[in-house]
Design an enzyme around this catalytic site. Structure first.
Site, PDB file in Angstrom:
ATOM      1  N   ASP A 153      44.306  39.009  35.583  1.00  0.00           N
ATOM      2  CA  ASP A 153      44.149  37.558  35.470  1.00  0.00           C
ATOM      3  C   ASP A 153      44.611  37.092  34.091  1.00  0.00           C
ATOM      4  O   ASP A 153      44.073  37.521  33.069  1.00  0.00           O
ATOM      5  CB  ASP A 153      42.686  37.177  35.708  1.00  0.00           C
ATOM      6  CG  ASP A 153      42.506  35.679  35.936  1.00  0.00           C
ATOM      7  OD1 ASP A 153      43.195  34.890  35.273  1.00  0.00           O
ATOM      8  OD2 ASP A 153      41.661  35.313  36.770  1.00  0.00           O
ATOM      9  N   ILE A 193      49.475  49.740  36.575  1.00  0.00           N
ATOM     10  CA  ILE A 193      48.259  49.026  36.978  1.00  0.00           C
ATOM     11  C   ILE A 193      47.045  49.686  36.322  1.00  0.00           C
ATOM     12  O   ILE A 193      46.830  50.890  36.479  1.00  0.00           O
ATOM     13  CB  ILE A 193      48.094  49.067  38.512  1.00  0.00           C
ATOM     14  CG1 ILE A 193      49.282  48.372  39.192  1.00  0.00           C
ATOM     15  CG2 ILE A 193      46.778  48.420  38.938  1.00  0.00           C
ATOM     16  CD1 ILE A 193      49.352  48.591  40.690  1.00  0.00           C
ATOM     17  N   HIS A 251      45.804  35.670  38.415  1.00  0.00           N
ATOM     18  CA  HIS A 251      44.783  34.636  38.563  1.00  0.00           C
ATOM     19  C   HIS A 251      44.727  34.181  40.020  1.00  0.00           C
ATOM     20  O   HIS A 251      45.581  33.415  40.458  1.00  0.00           O
ATOM     21  CB  HIS A 251      45.081  33.463  37.637  1.00  0.00           C
ATOM     22  CG  HIS A 251      43.988  32.433  37.629  1.00  0.00           C
ATOM     23  ND1 HIS A 251      42.698  32.734  37.272  1.00  0.00           N
ATOM     24  CD2 HIS A 251      43.989  31.113  37.951  1.00  0.00           C
ATOM     25  CE1 HIS A 251      41.954  31.641  37.367  1.00  0.00           C
ATOM     26  NE2 HIS A 251      42.717  30.659  37.779  1.00  0.00           N
ATOM     27  N   SER A 275      38.769  30.360  40.858  1.00  0.00           N
ATOM     28  CA  SER A 275      38.946  29.719  39.547  1.00  0.00           C
ATOM     29  C   SER A 275      37.893  28.622  39.372  1.00  0.00           C
ATOM     30  O   SER A 275      36.703  28.925  39.467  1.00  0.00           O
ATOM     31  CB  SER A 275      40.381  29.188  39.438  1.00  0.00           C
ATOM     32  OG  SER A 275      40.671  28.821  38.123  1.00  0.00           O
ATOM     33  N   ASP A 307      51.073  53.840  36.967  1.00  0.00           N
ATOM     34  CA  ASP A 307      51.806  53.014  37.938  1.00  0.00           C
ATOM     35  C   ASP A 307      51.928  51.561  37.491  1.00  0.00           C
ATOM     36  O   ASP A 307      52.231  50.681  38.292  1.00  0.00           O
ATOM     37  CB  ASP A 307      51.099  53.074  39.307  1.00  0.00           C
ATOM     38  CG  ASP A 307      49.646  52.594  39.221  1.00  0.00           C
ATOM     39  OD1 ASP A 307      49.175  52.315  38.094  1.00  0.00           O
ATOM     40  OD2 ASP A 307      48.992  52.497  40.267  1.00  0.00           O
ATOM     41  N   ASP A 362      43.097  55.762  34.530  1.00  0.00           N
ATOM     42  CA  ASP A 362      42.572  55.826  35.907  1.00  0.00           C
ATOM     43  C   ASP A 362      43.158  57.010  36.669  1.00  0.00           C
ATOM     44  O   ASP A 362      42.987  57.123  37.879  1.00  0.00           O
ATOM     45  CB  ASP A 362      42.843  54.509  36.649  1.00  0.00           C
ATOM     46  CG  ASP A 362      44.315  54.108  36.598  1.00  0.00           C
ATOM     47  OD1 ASP A 362      45.185  54.994  36.463  1.00  0.00           O
ATOM     48  OD2 ASP A 362      44.601  52.893  36.693  1.00  0.00           O
ATOM     49  N   ASP A 383      47.466  53.175  30.745  1.00  0.00           N
ATOM     50  CA  ASP A 383      47.750  53.234  32.186  1.00  0.00           C
ATOM     51  C   ASP A 383      47.221  54.513  32.825  1.00  0.00           C
ATOM     52  O   ASP A 383      46.835  54.519  33.994  1.00  0.00           O
ATOM     53  CB  ASP A 383      49.267  53.089  32.419  1.00  0.00           C
ATOM     54  CG  ASP A 383      49.615  52.831  33.880  1.00  0.00           C
ATOM     55  OD1 ASP A 383      48.682  52.701  34.693  1.00  0.00           O
ATOM     56  OD2 ASP A 383      50.814  52.764  34.198  1.00  0.00           O
TER      57      ASP A 383
END
Ligand SMILES: *[C@@H]1O[C@H](CO)[C@@H](O)[C@H](O)[C@H]1NC(C)=O
Ligand SMILES: *[C@@H]1O[C@H](CO)[C@@H](O)[C@H](O)[C@H]1NC(C)=O
Ligand SMILES: *[C@@H]1O[C@H](CO)[C@@H](O)[C@H](O)[C@H]1NC(C)=O
Ligand SMILES: *[C@@H]1O[C@H](CO)[C@@H](O)[C@H](O)[C@H]1NC(C)=O
Ligand SMILES: *[C@@H]1O[C@H](CO)[C@@H](O)[C@H](O)[C@H]1NC(C)=O
Ligand SMILES: *[C@@H]1O[C@H](CO)[C@@H](O)[C@H](O)[C@H]1NC(C)=O
Length: 528
Positions: free
Chosen positions: A400, A263, A440, A185, A261, A257, A254
């Site tokens: 993030d 992610i 983050h 950060s 899931d 990719d 989703d």
């Protein structure tokens, strides 16, 4: 404490050696001759001591901390000008590897990163940390104090390193072998600032979620309040509505990719449109499952690049997928964002009464032109660091919720353009990894344990740990091609492993091959 094996090894040290080390430590304070410094104390800390931090500003929220190794703790104050100075500490382990490491800071603080110091002293680095020139998490110390801002922009880390190396050499009667940096950060920005402006400071830098393009970051993080308005405004979305937006984002993106899931491996591919979420006519107000056209406009703006007066991009959009972590506390809370408000009040305008609800393009332009002490951190020229053989490992969590993960590819491309180097050429000294499912600096539902901090370490194996990977790169020339991350079922290191995933080096992106167990990293591939 998280490394029982390691702790046992270190605790095995006893007897005569202990006595010598302890004496060396107690003599250190009188031995140190450092310009402009006042040494508060040098004290021996045996492994397992429950350290407390009564001198730490309460806003830092520093909890007590037990460190698993014996070390010598030195605390001092160093003047950086007639009107400013830093508080710093050096933690010098008994079982020293010969390596030196500096930690960084976070947000607008003002707080030593004691947890990072504990992590790295346990790994045998002589470790330093500093308070970044002021105490606490707020920006009030910057008011009409350009020297304090200068410490925050670069001088605290640099001074800490120069003085820290002297302390380490005086204590061990030997210069360090290699010098490292670990931060995320604001700490990530400090890492790149060092690479850009103080290339002699480090041989290796881990820079996470870097707050680079710092002035514009503060304009961007302040502008969300202008988009949402206060809670209850027609433009404001309730937390439940943000959760509905999140589900809708997953519905749309989703699968990009290759595997559903929760992610997004590459949020850059997600061009989210909220139209499907707009309430049908006649829906009662404040539905938790759909949004109004006015709210859809807020959502579109959140996921669009912020443009300035001059029409160019001030800062990239928030990346889709971070809504669960970002709601309801961060940018969508209906409150001004404190770091941004403090930056404009106490640095840009030196006016504690400046109203964050008035932020606009003229302020963005003014702030970036002002660029106090060149805090921007956007030179993009890493050639001096490269020339002396330094290595830079950059990572950014793709969930993030505070610093858009889109800003890291932007910085990477800026470096490539500035230096005129291809990715293959950059690879020799600068590598960037996108960590899917990481918030983050840590957290998130992905394989976000990559050794970036003590609490986010699944393993010290360099294939699974950004810090030990960097050490291997610097000292053995073996550069990381990917970072194997771990996700734990209950979200804490050491528990049951949920799955592992291999995070790709930019610009490659991770894709499910369509075959094999998706929890197995081998079922995924880094593709162009
Ligand atoms: C000191 O650290 C090294 C690794 O750097 C380790 O192999 C060794 O066992 C440690 N020694 C003690 C006494 O803890
Ligand atoms: C360490 O000290 C803190 C504060 O004094 C206390 O709350 C905590 O329980 C202690 N931890 C251990 C492991 O003794
Ligand atoms: C920060 O806190 C330390 C420890 O209490 C103190 O010595 C130092 O003077 C403080 N620094 C500032 C700038 O207030
Ligand atoms: C010590 O402080 C003085 C006054 O602020 C400054 O001029 C001098 O350069 C400093 N010395 C070092 C070694 O930083
Ligand atoms: C919707 O909720 C907000 C509080 O979040 C409240 O101020 C407002 O009056 C509500 N609107 C209606 C029509 O119920
Ligand atoms: C446009 O404005 C932004 C922020 O206001 C600034 O960072 C950028 O340098 C400006 N671009 C040009 C070409 O003036």
């Amino acid at each position: 404490m998280r490394f029982p094996l390691y702790v046992t090894l270190f605790s095995a040290v006893a007897g005569a050696a202990q006595c010598g080390f302890q004496q060396q430590c107690s003599k250190l304070a009188s031995k140190l001759k450092i310009d402009n410094a006042t040494v508060w104390f040098a004290e021996y800390v045996p492994a397992g001591t429950n350290l407390t931090f009564p001198d730490s500003d309460p806003s830092c929220g520093q909890a007590a901390l037990a460190v698993g190794v014996d070390f010598c703790r030195v605390a001092l104050h160093v003047d950086t000008s007639s009107q400013s100075g830093i508080s710093m500490e050096a933690w010098l382990p008994r079982n020293w590897t010969g390596r030196f490491l500096s930690t960084g800071n976070g947000g607008l603080n003002g707080c030593l990163s004691y947890n990072d110091m504990a992590y790295t002293v346990e790994l045998g680095f002589s470790t330093v940390g500093a308070n970044n020139g002021h105490n606490g998490t707020e920006g009030t110390s910057f008011l009409n104090a350009p020297e304090v801002v200068k410490d925050f922009a670069w001088r605290s880390v640099h001074t800490n390193v120069v003085v820290g190396k002297q302390i380490s050499a005086a204590f061990y009667n030997k210069k360090h072998s290699k010098s490292y940096y670990l931060g995320c950060s604001t700490g990530g920005r400090q890492g790149f600032k060092s690479a850009e402006s103080f290339p002699e400071d480090f041989d290796g830098i881990v820079a996470g979620a870097p707050a680079v393009d710092f002035n514009n970051l503060n304009s961007w993080s302040g502008h969300f309040y202008l988009l949402t308005g206060a809670a209850g405004s027609p433009t404001y979305l309730t937390p439940d509505q943000w959760f509905a937006v999140h589900d809708n984002i997953l519905d749309q993106c989703d699968g990009l990719d290759g595997y559903v899931d929760g992610i997004l491996e590459d949020p850059e591919l997600c061009d989210y449109r909220p139209e499907a979420l707009i309430c049908p006519p006649g829906t009662p107000a404040n539905s938790s499952t759909c949004i109004t056209e006015t709210q859809a406009q807020t959502v579109r703006a959140v996921f669009s690049d912020l443009k300035g007066k001059n029409g160019t991009v001030v800062y990239p959009r928030m990346q889709p997928g971070s809504e669960l972590l970002g709601t309801p506390y961060i940018y969508y809370s209906g409150q001004p964002f404190q770091y941004s408000a403090d930056w404009f009040r106490y640095v840009v305008y030196n006016d504690p009464n400046w109203d964050p609800a008035t932020l606009g393009p003229a302020d963005y332009a003014h702030s970036d032109t002002l660029n106090p002490s060149d805090i921007r951190t956007w030179s993009g020229d890493l050639s001096a660091a490269n020339a002396r053989g330094a290595k830079i490992l950059h990572y950014h969590g793709q969930q993030d919720e505070i610093i858009s993960s889109s800003n890291s590819p932007r910085y990477y491309k800026h470096v490539a353009e500035t230096m005129g180097l291809s990715s293959a050429e950059l690879d020799s000294f600068y590598r960037f990894f996108r960590i899917s499912g990481m918030g983050h600096c840590a957290g998130g539902n992905g394989a976000s344990f990559i050794g970036q901090s003590r609490g986010a370490t699944a393993s010290l194996d360099p294939d699974q740990n950004v810090l030990t990977a960097l050490v291997r790169w610097v000292e053995h020339g073996k550069a990381p091609d990917s970072i194997l991350g771990t996700a734990f079922v209950d979200g804490t290191a050491g528990g049951e492993v949920a799955f592992r995933r291999r995070h790709c080096k930019y610009p490659l992106r991770n894709t499910y091959t369509g075959e094999g167990d998706p929890k197995d990293p081998g079922s995924w591939k880094c593709v162009a």
